[in-house]
Design an enzyme around this catalytic site. Structure first.
Site, PDB file in Angstrom:
ATOM      1  N   LYS A  91       7.777  -2.760 -15.869  1.00  0.00           N
ATOM      2  CA  LYS A  91       6.840  -3.309 -14.871  1.00  0.00           C
ATOM      3  C   LYS A  91       5.384  -3.220 -15.319  1.00  0.00           C
ATOM      4  O   LYS A  91       4.565  -4.018 -14.884  1.00  0.00           O
ATOM      5  CB  LYS A  91       7.041  -2.625 -13.520  1.00  0.00           C
ATOM      6  CG  LYS A  91       6.553  -1.196 -13.492  1.00  0.00           C
ATOM      7  CD  LYS A  91       6.901  -0.500 -12.186  1.00  0.00           C
ATOM      8  CE  LYS A  91       6.231   0.855 -12.152  1.00  0.00           C
ATOM      9  NZ  LYS A  91       6.845   1.785 -11.197  1.00  0.00           N
TER      10      LYS A  91
ATOM     11  N   ARG B 189       5.850   9.203  -1.167  1.00  0.00           N
ATOM     12  CA  ARG B 189       5.947   7.756  -1.330  1.00  0.00           C
ATOM     13  C   ARG B 189       7.302   7.373  -0.751  1.00  0.00           C
ATOM     14  O   ARG B 189       7.557   7.699   0.406  1.00  0.00           O
ATOM     15  CB  ARG B 189       5.753   7.362  -2.811  1.00  0.00           C
ATOM     16  CG  ARG B 189       5.237   5.923  -2.949  1.00  0.00           C
ATOM     17  CD  ARG B 189       5.005   5.499  -4.392  1.00  0.00           C
ATOM     18  NE  ARG B 189       6.242   5.244  -5.108  1.00  0.00           N
ATOM     19  CZ  ARG B 189       6.305   4.703  -6.332  1.00  0.00           C
ATOM     20  NH1 ARG B 189       5.196   4.364  -6.959  1.00  0.00           N
ATOM     21  NH2 ARG B 189       7.465   4.492  -6.921  1.00  0.00           N
TER      22      ARG B 189
HETATM   23  C1  LIG Z   1       7.196   2.804 -11.972  1.00  0.00           C
HETATM   24  C2  LIG Z   1       8.382   3.598 -11.650  1.00  0.00           C
HETATM   25  C3  LIG Z   1       9.004   4.355 -12.652  1.00  0.00           C
HETATM   26  C4  LIG Z   1       8.444   4.465 -14.057  1.00  0.00           C
HETATM   27  O1  LIG Z   1       7.313   5.305 -14.043  1.00  0.00           O
HETATM   28  P1  LIG Z   1       6.622   5.801 -15.402  1.00  0.00           P
HETATM   29  O2  LIG Z   1       5.674   6.851 -14.974  1.00  0.00           O
HETATM   30  O3  LIG Z   1       5.952   4.599 -16.006  1.00  0.00           O
HETATM   31  O4  LIG Z   1       7.701   6.320 -16.277  1.00  0.00           O
HETATM   32  C5  LIG Z   1      10.143   5.041 -12.306  1.00  0.00           C
HETATM   33  N1  LIG Z   1      10.648   5.002 -11.053  1.00  0.00           N
HETATM   34  C6  LIG Z   1      10.075   4.293 -10.072  1.00  0.00           C
HETATM   35  C7  LIG Z   1      10.673   4.305  -8.714  1.00  0.00           C
HETATM   36  C8  LIG Z   1       8.924   3.577 -10.327  1.00  0.00           C
HETATM   37  O5  LIG Z   1       8.344   2.889  -9.344  1.00  0.00           O
END
Ligand SMILES: *Cc1c(COP(=O)(O)O)cnc(C)c1O
Length: 361
Positions: free
Chosen positions: A36, A131
């Site tokens: 993402k 969150r």
């Molecule tokens: C963005 C996201 C991740 C990845 O996070 P990083 O810190 O880039 O490894 C993992 N799980 C969820 C639910 C996320 O939204």
């Protein structure tokens, strides 16, 4: 070459993925590679897959579609808990989702049933980061209701930390997630296949050998993309920190005072920036701005360059220390933070250039 431009080194990304997958594999953990931060760039996903990630995680359905249209066939995990209005697309587009709302799960169940499918859901538990996720006290009744939905299979439990509250994964809070899983398994006589412990911020715990053994899955973006963990943002051993580089061009170079002249109010973004009077300085205007990057997240590769700030269309840097070496038309290169990477990937004005790997067949 056209500028501004973000180079994406696919060999370095593959290498980073392999390093992260390796350390996780030694502790019985499989890795979903999270794209993402690159708006679902298909070649980034492919590099992660070559590096050994077992699936791709995305937060946006548009990115999932982009990946699929480019031929990325790997299993896809939806990371952002689905919106009620988009359950049909979720069931259609991804192989599993992280979930926290009963109404959404009920709608996903119906959407799956209409297609003769069963949709796998990883139920998110909020361990205190505030969150997404079901509060642990509410988990048993929540799961009881989900188990009554014929179109949903509970594939596991998940948690996400370090994203809103800045809560660090510890052996203690990870054990709380495992205890939730044990309680669910005992109460309902089911097996939870996946215990998805978190994101990049969980890696230090894994490497230290302190992650509870039941945790068998992580969703990793930043450590692969930028070669850092996210608790202290230190470089991860054996990874590259420069898989992404932002190339900009000097479009004005002048010696000017360092303190603005005249009566002052807000800047273009409604802020009142502070200035330190350092006398006359050499200042360069570069061809990116807040529309393309978060200036706070840019680290110049040349340590003599100092980022002063940005408006929509200009990044303003102090190049006094590099006097004589920087001219109009020259290129200045920056390593982006995650936020700056996301902005640059999202900017239609920044060219994305793949380097460091053979072209896909
Ligand atoms: C963005 C996201 C991740 C990845 O996070 P990083 O810190 O880039 O490894 C993992 N799980 C969820 C639910 C996320 O939204």
């Amino acid at each position: 070459m056209g500028r501004p431009c973000l180079t994406i080194d696919l060999t370095k990304l593959e290498h980073n993925a392999r390093a992260i997958v390796g350390v996780c594999a030694r502790h019985g953990i499989s890795v979903t590679g999270v794209t993402k931060g690159t708006c679902g760039h298909p070649e980034v996903a492919n590099a992660m897959l070559r590096g050994g990630v077992s699936s791709i995680g995305e937060s946006r359905l548009e990115n999932v579609r982009r990946l699929r249209e480019a031929g990325v066939a790997a299993p896809m995990l939806m990371l952002r808990v689905p919106a009620l209005s988009r359950v049909e697309e979720v069931v259609e587009a991804v192989d599993a989702s992280l979930d926290s709302e009963l109404a959404v799960l009920a709608a996903l169940s119906q959407a799956a049933r209409r297609r003769g499918r069963v949709h796998p859901a990883i139920v998110m538990v909020d361990l205190g980061d505030l969150r997404e996720g079901v509060w642990p006290d509410d988990l048993v009744p929540f799961v009881r209701q989900v188990l009554a939905l014929p179109g949903i299979r509970i594939a596991g439990l998940g948690a996400n930390l370090s994203c809103f509250g800045g809560v660090i994964p510890t052996a203690e809070n990870m054990q709380r997630l495992v205890n939730c899983a044990l309680e669910i398994e005992k109460t309902f006589g089911i097996e939870l296949v996946w215990i998805s412990g978190g994101n990049t911020s969980a890696l230090p715990l894994v490497a230290a050998g302190r992650m509870p053994a039941r945790v068998n899955h992580l969703r990793i973006g930043e450590a692969i993309l930028l070669g850092r963990e996210t608790v202290h943002r230190t470089p991860w051993p054996g990874t590259h920190q420069d898989a992404f580089l932002l190339h900009t061009e000097v479009i004005e170079l002048k010696r000017k005072p360092s303190f603005p002249i005249g009566e002052r109010a807000e800047d273009a973004f409604g802020e009142a920036p502070r200035f330190e009077d350092r006398g006359a300085r050499d200042r360069a205007l570069l061809d990116v701005g807040r529309e393309d990057v978060t200036p706070e997240g840019l680290v110049p590769l040349d340590p003599r360059v100092e980022v002063l700030g940005a408006s929509s269309d200009y990044l303003i840097v102090d190049v006094t220390q590099a006097r004589g070496d920087v001219r109009v038309g020259d290129e200045l290169v920056f390593a982006p933070s995650y936020a700056a990477l996301l902005a640059a990937m999202d900017s239609a004005y920044v060219e994305k250039r793949l380097v460091g790997a053979p072209a896909a067949p």
